[in-house]
Design a protein around this motif. Structure first.
Motif, PDB file in Angstrom:
ATOM      1  N   UNK A 210       0.801  -1.235   0.000  1.00 57.14           N
ATOM      2  CA  UNK A 210       0.000   0.000   0.000  1.00 57.14           C
ATOM      3  C   UNK A 210       0.825   1.272   0.000  1.00 57.14           C
ATOM      4  N   UNK A 211       2.132   1.182  -0.275  1.00 54.85           N
ATOM      5  CA  UNK A 211       2.981   2.374  -0.215  1.00 54.85           C
ATOM      6  C   UNK A 211       2.585   3.402  -1.285  1.00 54.85           C
ATOM      7  N   UNK A 212       1.830   2.966  -2.291  1.00 56.47           N
ATOM      8  CA  UNK A 212       1.325   3.921  -3.292  1.00 56.47           C
ATOM      9  C   UNK A 212       0.259   4.838  -2.704  1.00 56.47           C
ATOM     10  N   UNK A 213      -0.231   4.508  -1.508  1.00 57.97           N
ATOM     11  CA  UNK A 213      -1.278   5.328  -0.875  1.00 57.97           C
ATOM     12  C   UNK A 213      -0.766   6.116   0.320  1.00 57.97           C
ATOM     13  N   UNK A 214       0.502   5.903   0.711  1.00 56.58           N
ATOM     14  CA  UNK A 214       1.029   6.579   1.897  1.00 56.58           C
ATOM     15  C   UNK A 214       1.991   7.684   1.479  1.00 56.58           C
ATOM     16  N   UNK A 215       2.261   8.593   2.418  1.00 53.30           N
ATOM     17  CA  UNK A 215       3.118   9.741   2.095  1.00 53.30           C
ATOM     18  C   UNK A 215       3.476  10.473   3.374  1.00 53.30           C
ATOM     19  N   UNK A 216       4.578  11.200   3.364  1.00 56.40           N
ATOM     20  CA  UNK A 216       4.855  12.119   4.472  1.00 56.40           C
ATOM     21  C   UNK A 216       4.747  13.571   4.002  1.00 56.40           C
TER      22      UNK A 216
END
Length: 250
Positions: A210-216
């Motif tokens: 799911x890293x395509x949906x996470x962000x800082x």
């Protein structure tokens, strides 16, 4: 528009391509400008097929280890896992001072870090384009990118995750049909000493898909860090969960 998550890449951008070789790497790439990473200046790097940009030494290891690494290899891991570009996909890279690209990078960094004066004068762009996993029996591919940029004093790394379809190669106990399970991919930064490192939330768990949906930086699929003197900013407190076999953001 979402299509602008990835900076331009490919042969039209005069990118070079890594050899088609399982666990392969680029040759040692000398940089025109030193890049400061965890307070050390580096003049060369390797773009490793297995989702790692390393300084000083190539990385052939295909099953990721959590950071900090005991053996002191300094590197950036956009998505460290068992890529096999013989099975599919390409790994592109270039060093660039293209004014259009630098102005776009500058604009992005200024937006995310308004208190840090920064005008990019150099960038290095590495892109893993629809890369397959070792032992794959499918045409699943991952597309992600790492951009190193500096104004000669301050350095940033931008990680872009456009399409992530698998987490694990078959030799890391992953399932050959799904590319899931086993020891999943790792994303983060390792300084080379045993105290300075950063693991992106979800690393080495099934949630990394799911890293395509996470962000800082409030742009899904994009993580950005100041790395000359490494700082962690704006990290979400929640790690994305995987529920009922579907990707969902809780």
């Amino acid at each position: 528009p979402t299509a602008s998550l990835l900076y331009p890449y490919g042969l039209a951008q005069r990118d070079r391509k890594n050899p088609k070789l399982d666990d392969g790497t680029s040759k040692k790439l000398a940089l025109a400008v030193p890049f400061t990473f965890y307070s050390k200046k580096y003049q060369a790097l390797y773009v490793n097929n297995n989702g790692v940009i390393s300084f000083d030494t190539p990385v052939n290891q295909y099953t990721p280890d959590p950071f900090p690494l005991a053996d002191g290899r300094p590197f950036v891991a956009p998505y460290w896992a068992d890529v096999d570009n013989v099975n599919g996909g390409d790994i592109f890279h270039r060093e660039t001072t293209d004014p259009m690209l630098l102005s776009r990078i500058t604009e992005d960094i200024n937006q995310y870090f308004p208190k840090i004066p920064f005008t990019a004068t150099w960038a290095f762009v590495a892109t893993w384009d629809h890369v397959a996993y070792y032992g794959s029996t499918t045409n699943k591919g991952n597309t992600f990118q790492a951009v190193l940029t500096t104004d000669t004093k301050t350095s940033f790394v931008i990680l872009n995750y456009w399409d992530i379809q698998w987490t694990t190669g078959a030799a890391s106990d992953g399932d050959a049909e799904t590319g899931l399970g086993g020891t999943p991919a790792h994303a983060g930064f390792n300084s080379g000493d045993d105290t300075n490192f950063y693991n992106i939330p979800g690393s080495q768990t099934e949630a990394i898909i799911n890293i395509t949906q996470t962000s800082n930086v409030n742009v899904p699929g994009r993580w950005v860090f100041q790395v000359d003197d490494f700082k962690v900013t704006g990290v979400p407190t929640e790690v994305p969960k995987v529920a009922d076999g579907k990707n969902c953001w809780l």
